[in-house]
Every structure is written in C-alpha cells, then in structure tokens.
Scaffold this motif. Sequence first.
Motif, PDB file in Angstrom:
ATOM      1  N   CYS A 275     -32.445 -11.155  -6.203  1.00  0.00           N
ATOM      2  CA  CYS A 275     -31.909  -9.789  -6.110  1.00  0.00           C
ATOM      3  C   CYS A 275     -30.563  -9.729  -6.834  1.00  0.00           C
ATOM      4  O   CYS A 275     -29.504  -9.941  -6.202  1.00  0.00           O
ATOM      5  CB  CYS A 275     -31.733  -9.383  -4.654  1.00  0.00           C
ATOM      6  SG  CYS A 275     -33.257  -9.333  -3.710  1.00  0.00           S
ATOM      7  N   PRO A 276     -30.561  -9.475  -8.131  1.00  0.00           N
ATOM      8  CA  PRO A 276     -29.295  -9.495  -8.883  1.00  0.00           C
ATOM      9  C   PRO A 276     -28.270  -8.492  -8.366  1.00  0.00           C
ATOM     10  O   PRO A 276     -27.059  -8.734  -8.454  1.00  0.00           O
ATOM     11  CB  PRO A 276     -29.740  -9.161 -10.311  1.00  0.00           C
ATOM     12  CG  PRO A 276     -31.183  -9.567 -10.358  1.00  0.00           C
ATOM     13  CD  PRO A 276     -31.725  -9.273  -8.995  1.00  0.00           C
ATOM     14  N   GLN A 277     -28.749  -7.371  -7.806  1.00  0.00           N
ATOM     15  CA  GLN A 277     -27.827  -6.367  -7.297  1.00  0.00           C
ATOM     16  C   GLN A 277     -27.530  -6.664  -5.833  1.00  0.00           C
ATOM     17  O   GLN A 277     -28.184  -6.176  -4.917  1.00  0.00           O
ATOM     18  CB  GLN A 277     -28.425  -4.967  -7.455  1.00  0.00           C
ATOM     19  CG  GLN A 277     -28.692  -4.575  -8.895  1.00  0.00           C
ATOM     20  CD  GLN A 277     -27.425  -4.574  -9.739  1.00  0.00           C
ATOM     21  OE1 GLN A 277     -26.383  -4.050  -9.326  1.00  0.00           O
ATOM     22  NE2 GLN A 277     -27.501  -5.169 -10.912  1.00  0.00           N
ATOM     23  N   VAL A 278     -26.525  -7.516  -5.610  1.00  0.00           N
ATOM     24  CA  VAL A 278     -26.188  -7.921  -4.247  1.00  0.00           C
ATOM     25  C   VAL A 278     -24.682  -8.039  -4.109  1.00  0.00           C
ATOM     26  O   VAL A 278     -23.988  -8.474  -5.034  1.00  0.00           O
ATOM     27  CB  VAL A 278     -26.877  -9.261  -3.871  1.00  0.00           C
ATOM     28  CG1 VAL A 278     -26.482 -10.376  -4.808  1.00  0.00           C
ATOM     29  CG2 VAL A 278     -26.599  -9.650  -2.422  1.00  0.00           C
TER      30      VAL A 278
ATOM     31  N   LEU B  60     -35.529  -0.591  -5.402  1.00  0.00           N
ATOM     32  CA  LEU B  60     -34.867  -1.130  -4.219  1.00  0.00           C
ATOM     33  C   LEU B  60     -33.360  -0.898  -4.278  1.00  0.00           C
ATOM     34  O   LEU B  60     -32.738  -0.978  -5.333  1.00  0.00           O
ATOM     35  CB  LEU B  60     -35.145  -2.636  -4.108  1.00  0.00           C
ATOM     36  CG  LEU B  60     -36.586  -3.042  -3.783  1.00  0.00           C
ATOM     37  CD1 LEU B  60     -36.726  -4.550  -3.824  1.00  0.00           C
ATOM     38  CD2 LEU B  60     -36.990  -2.503  -2.415  1.00  0.00           C
ATOM     39  N   GLN B  61     -32.790  -0.607  -3.123  1.00  0.00           N
ATOM     40  CA  GLN B  61     -31.347  -0.440  -3.028  1.00  0.00           C
ATOM     41  C   GLN B  61     -30.658  -1.799  -3.151  1.00  0.00           C
ATOM     42  O   GLN B  61     -31.228  -2.824  -2.795  1.00  0.00           O
ATOM     43  CB  GLN B  61     -30.985   0.199  -1.681  1.00  0.00           C
ATOM     44  CG  GLN B  61     -31.461   1.629  -1.531  1.00  0.00           C
ATOM     45  CD  GLN B  61     -30.763   2.565  -2.504  1.00  0.00           C
ATOM     46  OE1 GLN B  61     -29.552   2.499  -2.669  1.00  0.00           O
ATOM     47  NE2 GLN B  61     -31.535   3.403  -3.165  1.00  0.00           N
ATOM     48  N   PRO B  62     -29.404  -1.829  -3.664  1.00  0.00           N
ATOM     49  CA  PRO B  62     -28.660  -3.097  -3.706  1.00  0.00           C
ATOM     50  C   PRO B  62     -28.506  -3.674  -2.300  1.00  0.00           C
ATOM     51  O   PRO B  62     -28.406  -2.935  -1.319  1.00  0.00           O
ATOM     52  CB  PRO B  62     -27.305  -2.685  -4.287  1.00  0.00           C
ATOM     53  CG  PRO B  62     -27.571  -1.414  -5.038  1.00  0.00           C
ATOM     54  CD  PRO B  62     -28.663  -0.716  -4.270  1.00  0.00           C
ATOM     55  N   LEU B  63     -28.491  -4.969  -2.219  1.00  0.00           N
ATOM     56  CA  LEU B  63     -28.320  -5.657  -0.941  1.00  0.00           C
ATOM     57  C   LEU B  63     -26.839  -5.838  -0.632  1.00  0.00           C
ATOM     58  O   LEU B  63     -26.022  -6.058  -1.536  1.00  0.00           O
ATOM     59  CB  LEU B  63     -28.962  -7.045  -0.993  1.00  0.00           C
ATOM     60  CG  LEU B  63     -30.424  -7.234  -0.618  1.00  0.00           C
ATOM     61  CD1 LEU B  63     -30.771  -8.710  -0.692  1.00  0.00           C
ATOM     62  CD2 LEU B  63     -30.706  -6.693   0.776  1.00  0.00           C
TER      63      LEU B  63
END
Length: 378
Positions: free
Chosen positions: A31-34, A2-5
């Motif tokens: 979602c840690p990558q946000v 998944l792409q970062p949010l």
Amino acid sequence: MLQPLKVALVAGEASGDILGAGLMQAIRNHCPQVEFIGVGGPLMEAQGLQSYFPMERLAIMGLVEVLGRLPELLSRRKRLVATLKQQQPDVFIGIDAPDFNLTIELQLREAGIKTVHYVSPSVWAWRQKRVLKIRQGCDLMLTLLPFEAQFYQDNQVPVLFVGHPLADSVAMHNDPLPAREQLGLPADAQVVALLPGSRGGEVAKLGALFVDTARYLLAEKPQLRFIIPAANQARREQLAAILAEAPNLPIEILDGQSQTALQACDAVLIASGTATLEAMLFKKPMVVAYKLAPLSHWLLKKMVKSPYISLPNLLAAEMLVPEFIQDAATPEVLGEAVLTQLRDGSKQTQRFAELHQSLRCDASQRAAQGVLQLLGRM
C-alpha cells in the motif's frame, strides 16, 4: 479506489525499532499510500514514522526500576491514547513493550480501532493471566516463535506465526574473515565478543562483570582478543568508563557493529535478550548471563514458570546454552564456561543451524500480510 492507510505503531526499544521498520516497509510495498504515526526509533523514523516522543523514554529494565518512571509512563500513555483516538488510524500495532502497549490496544479497540500486537509477551512463562487482557484487546497477535502461536491458539486468541526478521536477514553461513578484516582483527586470533546489553541498566550490572571475565580468560589464554559493541554513544561512554578501571586489557569498543562482531568472533559472552538470538543465527557458541535488582530477581523467581531465560534454549527446549543468573554469574564461572565453548562449541552450533532454518519465514512480509488481511486490504 482504496483510501490511503493510516497506521499507528509504538515500539519501546531498539529491537522493536528494527521490527517496526521492516513491517512498515512491507506494508508500504503493498500500500504505497500510507501514513505512519506513533512512537519509534531512528529506523522507523527513516521509514516515515512521525514519532510523538523519543522511543528511549519507554526503555526501562526490571520490575522495581520502572516504579521511578511510572508517573511519566502513565502520563505519556494517557496523552498518546487521546491523540490516537483523535487521529483515528486504521490500525494500531503495538510492537513488544507489552506493559505499555496492551492497555493502549484495549482502549483503542474499545473505541473501534483495529489492534495488532507484534511480538508476544512471555505469557507462556509468567503472568499467564495476561492472555485474558490480550484476548480482550487484540484483534491479532503476531508471534516470532512457533511455540508462542500454539499457546495463543489454545487460549482462543487470533494469532499468526510470522517467523523472525533476524532469521531472514542473517545468512545461513557466514565467513568470519571479512568481518575480521573490517574490524582489523588477525585472521588466526581467537576472538571473544562481549555483549552486556544495549540498555544503560544492563551495562551497569554486567559491564564490569564481563570485563572481569575477560581478565580471567586472559590469565588462561593470553593471546585472546575481545570486542565489545556499544549500542550508542551513551553506552560507549559507559563502557569506556568501565574499561578505564581495567587498563591494558585487549578489549576494543566498537561503535554499533554488533552483527559484525558476532560474525568475526569465536565465542560470545552475552546478556539474555534478543542478542542471544542474533548470536544463535550467526552460529556462535555462547554463554548467557543476567543480573537484575535483587527485588526484581526475587519477584521474577516467584512468577516465572519457564526453565530457561535465553531464546536459544527456549527454542531448543533444552539447556543448550549455559545460563548464569545473579550471584551464579561470577568471572570464574563465566570464564570457565567460555573456555569450554572455545574448545568445542559444535553441539551448540549444529543445533543453531536447525533452529535458524525453522525461523526463516520472510517475517516482515508475513506480518504485513496479516495486518492487511485484518483490514481487508490484501
């Protein structure tokens, strides 16, 4: 993978900053990558928000008062919409501040950006036609209170009741003694908390009234102690100036610590607003007062359909808490109402416990799940 949010949020005052920070933390847990962008206060900034301008520029009280700041607000909103269209977040979340955020949501949704509104405006009480704008501009409404969700379902607006984060964070039972020890208050004293609001306009209209009410109460019960939390340094200076006109009263200004004050006290004199919910969650008997500019009050009387102004009464669907508005709020009337609650506030507190339980739903987690389900990221 998944792409970062990229999540955009806009909060307009301290209560929205609390909600936004909790929501941001819950989203990051999934979602840690946000990346978070928009407008918020110190709590949201601590969660990583890049705030485009100070949140305080949106905190305005009353209908008439907003007119003097209207050009600035319109200019800021126009620039913010342009920036967000350029940034292309995955979702925009407007936190309360409906007069500012609903237009942003409408424009961003038309540009293909998903939109969420967190905290329902009081469309069930006044300006009900706003629900048409909400339906047009909002992919999901997150409500804190159960009766609000029913209103949106009836009006074909996608909605999720999430409960209230404050109900999650405040324990069902709170011992006042540790709070009193922290504040240096005697264990056996009767203590009244005065909460005239967190905004400058509220303190200007209610601060002196609450101090005069304390003077009235002292004439009846000389051993009473008073605590008055200041939301920030500006409010502390404002309250200190008011108390300087009433020397020798046993009123202590606290730096923040509103929840500690509520835990420690026996009764509360409080401005209508989110703080009444906090007082309810701490099971403290309360008396509610509110004042607006005369024209704002006249206009609201024409438009408001709800019989109550305080959240505990709206939740209970009855006049559980005494409410006094405008000229009805005098030191004598407020003082007598507080004395009644000091003598026996059990009717309020027993009902408060039931209402507290109904709002404990892990709100930040449910709100985050609703947002991520909207984005197909659960």
